[in-house]
Design an enzyme around this catalytic site. Structure first.
Site, PDB file in Angstrom:
ATOM      1  N   GLY A   3       3.168   5.749  -3.025  1.00 16.03           N
ATOM      2  CA  GLY A   3       4.342   6.504  -3.450  1.00 16.03           C
ATOM      3  C   GLY A   3       4.445   6.620  -4.954  1.00 16.03           C
ATOM      4  O   GLY A   3       4.767   7.689  -5.492  1.00 16.03           O
TER       5      GLY A   3
ATOM      6  N   ALA B  40       0.837  -1.205   0.000  1.00 13.48           N
ATOM      7  CA  ALA B  40       0.000   0.000   0.000  1.00 13.48           C
ATOM      8  C   ALA B  40       0.868   1.250   0.000  1.00 13.48           C
ATOM      9  O   ALA B  40       0.578   2.229  -0.691  1.00 13.48           O
ATOM     10  CB  ALA B  40      -0.937  -0.004   1.207  1.00 13.48           C
ATOM     11  N   ASP B  41       1.954   1.235   0.761  1.00  8.44           N
ATOM     12  CA  ASP B  41       2.904   2.351   0.761  1.00  8.44           C
ATOM     13  C   ASP B  41       3.530   2.535  -0.618  1.00  8.44           C
ATOM     14  O   ASP B  41       3.647   3.656  -1.121  1.00  8.44           O
ATOM     15  CB  ASP B  41       4.020   2.084   1.768  1.00  8.44           C
ATOM     16  CG  ASP B  41       3.641   2.447   3.195  1.00  8.44           C
ATOM     17  OD1 ASP B  41       2.880   3.400   3.375  1.00  8.44           O
ATOM     18  OD2 ASP B  41       4.114   1.769   4.128  1.00  8.44           O
ATOM     19  N   ILE B  42       3.961   1.434  -1.211  1.00  8.22           N
ATOM     20  CA  ILE B  42       4.609   1.514  -2.521  1.00  8.22           C
ATOM     21  C   ILE B  42       3.628   2.019  -3.577  1.00  8.22           C
ATOM     22  O   ILE B  42       3.966   2.861  -4.419  1.00  8.22           O
ATOM     23  CB  ILE B  42       5.193   0.149  -2.916  1.00  8.22           C
ATOM     24  CG1 ILE B  42       6.364  -0.203  -1.988  1.00  8.22           C
ATOM     25  CG2 ILE B  42       5.648   0.141  -4.375  1.00  8.22           C
ATOM     26  CD1 ILE B  42       6.903  -1.603  -2.158  1.00  8.22           C
TER      27      ILE B  42
END
Length: 365
Positions: A173, A168-170
């Site tokens: 980003g 989810a972070d990737i």
């Protein structure tokens, strides 16, 4: 010729993973990234270890290559004025605080836009600037669990699993950097910047892709299939004599090549397996047959045989395998840094641009 974003300045008020991942992409593209950190502690990922490299967390180093670091206490008027002065000549402003936090620091988009109408301002948060979940605290795992994707991971009858990297972070980003580049492109025409509201939850929900379409089409939840694919068979990992091998048969031509290469020509005459839809329908008959066959040789032997037959297959690589892989090294995905330890390279290649040398610095004002 320089990198595409050379000459642009980014003010980076992000921490943890998604925001720093976004600004690292911008740095890889040539932008000057000025990272604002808390005095003393800095970005909280500086403490996420061990291991530490020269006193700095490996986690922090993985997300902040090529950036300059400035220590400022955003609660003070002096620090706020310094950032406002930096914004006047900046192109991009990225922050990852809770919704409303930047307004309390006098660094929200409406205020900064008055100083620089061309500013592209991106807010990365757990759930976005609007909606019922706006003020909830969330990390990658929370967004992943709420995306619908985690419910499809793992094997039938066993608990769902977390991915070993924060997807989810990737996703957030990457989407943030893409949105910023789109806003910069439009700014060339209008001369004006934009405000981008981007969340981890929205980003990973968008990754449902064919899982959502399956639900829309059937009204059923996708099954947990481990490494297998819901719509392509065989497309999964198999245990060999020593380790795991992944087989990815994408069409019926590859299926025929596979059967011939492995001595399984008898399967070509079986109508249960003649087309991909039939193999999906009859996977419970086919997969045990293939598993017994793969157990007879080592993964490297199968890989050599199948690659020669132009069948997509590979043994599952460990990180050690990846680091030592000649292709990875030739593509400069593992390179030496100024600190003397290897680091990951950028996957972006521009044919007329020399690779950018990066070094991590820390300054204070």
């Amino acid at each position: 010729m320089g990198l595409p974003l050379e000459g642009l300045r980014v003010i980076d008020l992000t921490q943890d993973f998604a925001g720093p991942f976004c600004t690292m992409i911008l740095s890889d593209l040539g932008a000057e990234v000025i990272k604002i950190e808390k005095p003393g502690a800095g970005d909280e990922t500086r403490a996420w270890g061990p291991p530490f490299v020269n006193g700095v967390s490996y986690y922090f180093l993985s997300l902040n290559r090529g950036k300059k670091s400035v220590a400022l206490d955003l609660k003070t008027r002096e620090a706020q004025r310094i950032i406002q002065k930096l914004v006047v000549d900046a192109d991009i402003f990225v922050e990852s605080s809770r919704p409303g936090q930047m307004a309390r620091f006098n660094l929200d988009y409406p205020r900064l836009r008055r100083l620089n109408k061309a500013l592209v301002y991106a807010s990365i948060s757990s759930f976005g600037q609007t909606g019922p979940y706006r003020d909830r605290i969330g990390y990658d795992l929370i967004a992943f669990a709420m995306s619908g994707i985690m419910a499809t991971t793992g094997e039938k009858g066993r608990p769902p699993i977390r991915m070993s990297v924060p997807v989810a972070d990737i996703a957030a980003g990457h989407y943030a950097s893409t949105a910023i580049l789109a806003a910069l492109s439009r700014r060339l025409v209008t001369g004006r910047g934009d405000y981008i509201d981007l969340s981890l939850h929205d980003s990973i929900v968008s990754w449902l892709t064919y899982l959502a379409s399956y639900y829309f089409a059937t009204g059923k939840e996708p099954q947990r299939l481990g490494s297998a694919h819901p719509s392509i068979v065989p497309y999964q990992a198999f245990r060999c004599k020593d380790k795991d091998l992944v087989l990815a048969i994408g069409n019926d031509h590859q299926w025929r090549d596979f059967c011939r290469a492995t001595g399984l020509e008898r399967l070509l005459a079986d109508t249960r397996f003649s087309t991909n839809p039939s193999r999906v329908k009859n996977r419970h008959y086919l997969i045990p047959v293939l598993q017994r066959v793969f157990r007879s040789k080592k993964a490297r032997e199968w890989q050599r045989l199948l690659v020669r037959a132009k069948v997509p297959a590979t043994q599952v690589f460990s990180i050690r395998n990846v680091v030592r892989d000649s292709h990875v090294r030739q593509r400069r995905m593992i390179i030496r840094s100024d600190g003397g330890i290897p680091r990951l390279g950028s996957p972006m290649r521009f044919c007329k641009t020399k690779p950018k040398r990066t070094a991590s610095a820390r300054y204070s004002l």
